[in-house]
Scaffold this active site. Structure first.
Site, short mmCIF file in Angstrom:
data_model
loop_
_atom_site.label_atom_id
_atom_site.label_comp_id
_atom_site.label_asym_id
_atom_site.label_seq_id
_atom_site.Cartn_x
_atom_site.Cartn_y
_atom_site.Cartn_z
N HIS A 270 50.95 18.45 22.06
CA HIS A 270 51.21 19.33 23.20
C HIS A 270 52.58 19.99 23.02
O HIS A 270 53.52 19.35 22.54
CB HIS A 270 51.15 18.53 24.51
CG HIS A 270 51.13 19.45 25.70
ND1 HIS A 270 52.28 20.04 26.18
CD2 HIS A 270 50.11 19.91 26.47
CE1 HIS A 270 51.95 20.82 27.20
NE2 HIS A 270 50.65 20.75 27.40
N GLU B 224 46.83 26.64 23.40
CA GLU B 224 47.66 26.82 24.59
C GLU B 224 48.89 27.64 24.21
O GLU B 224 49.86 27.09 23.65
CB GLU B 224 48.15 25.46 25.12
CG GLU B 224 47.06 24.52 25.56
CD GLU B 224 47.59 23.47 26.53
OE1 GLU B 224 47.19 23.50 27.69
OE2 GLU B 224 48.42 22.64 26.14
P1 13P Z 1 49.29 24.83 33.19
O1 13P Z 1 47.81 24.84 33.46
O2 13P Z 1 50.09 24.29 34.32
O3 13P Z 1 49.75 26.17 32.72
O4 13P Z 1 49.54 23.80 31.97
C1 13P Z 1 48.75 23.90 30.85
C2 13P Z 1 48.97 22.70 30.01
O5 13P Z 1 50.05 22.48 29.50
C3 13P Z 1 47.84 21.79 29.83
O6 13P Z 1 48.05 20.92 28.78
#
Ligand code: 13P
Length: 250
Positions: A98, A168
């Site tokens: 992450h 992400e």
């Molecule tokens: P948000 O949905 O708050 O933008 O966070 C995404 C995230 O980091 C999920 O791992």
């Protein structure tokens, strides 16, 4: 344990919620009947709350995951938790890489690869998170960065049935900013094509690809309808039970 082919809606709770809040979440979740939806649901709470959620929600088919793990199985690593320890208490999924862990803990792609291999060795599913920063995107390096994270992250993986990649964009996390849907479509296609070229058709078919970053109940169905999107990784919207249920139903 093979991966199901249902879309996966994953909630990453990060460092949020106490036991009282989690109990309320569980009550509303179970009353809603949403666990019988046509999607798989995964919740990744803090390490301390994993066992509580396993007891409360795993009997209803909800998967419970850890937000990270150490890259060794045991040893002198104060404050860390290893993949076999998660397996022992009934964890189904472990996230690795992450962006908050990459940044705050200075994690390298090589370390993340070791974690991922450890999770697979302990027969759990793994979610490899990848994504570019705003600066990298502005410099047209997004795809290079993502594919490099994937290439090193998946090194030595033989079976992709337990593997998810979560795209992400770092700048979309917690910002309320979503990439254009065309952008998401393009990156997802490139990820699938990369896996196909490097690991073959079967791997590309088996691997699950999730989108994460500012997902909410207003944009979730649009993102889920994009080709090559196999599910969502949801941060802040997964903390709000009403929002999370709407996303699961979307
Ligand atoms: P948000 O949905 O708050 O933008 O966070 C995404 C995230 O980091 C999920 O791992």
């Amino acid at each position: 344990m093979l991966k199901s082919k249902k879309p996966l809606i994953a909630g990453n709770w990060k460092m949020n919620k106490n036991l009282e809040e989690i109990s309320k979440f569980v009550d509303v979740f179970l009353k809603s009947g949403v666990e019988n939806n046509k999607k798989d649901v995964l919740i990744c709470p803090s390490y301390l709350h994993i066992e509580f959620l396993i007891k409360k929600l795993k009997p209803y088919g909800v998967k419970i995951g850890a937000q990270n793990c150490h890259f060794r199985e045991k040893g002198p690593f104060t404050g860390e938790v290893s993949a076999p320890m998660f397996k022992e208490i009934g964890v189904d999924y472990v996230m690795v890489g992450h962006s908050e862990c990459r940044t705050l803990r200075n994690e390298s792609n090589e370390n993340i690869n070791l974690k991922l291999l450890n999770v697979l060795k302990n027969t759990m599913h793994v979610v490899l998170c990848v994504g570019e920063t705003l600066e990298e995107r502005k410099n047209f390096r997004a795809l290079d960065i993502i594919l490099n994270q994937i290439m090193i992250g998946l090194n030595n993986v033989k079976n992709f049935d337990e593997v998810f990649i979560a795209y992400e964009p770092v700048w979309a996390i917690g910002s309320g900013k979503l990439p254009d849907l065309e952008d998401i479509k393009n990156i997802m296609k490139n990820i699938r094509d990369f896996v196909r070229k490097k690991y073959g058709i079967r791997a590309a078919d088996e691997i699950g690809i999730l989108y994460g970053g500012s997902v909410d109940s207003c944009n979730s169905s649009k993102i889920l309808s994009i080709k090559n999107v196999d599910g969502l990784l949801v941060g802040s919207a997964s903390l709000n039970i009403k929002e999370f249920i709407k996303i699961i139903k979307s």
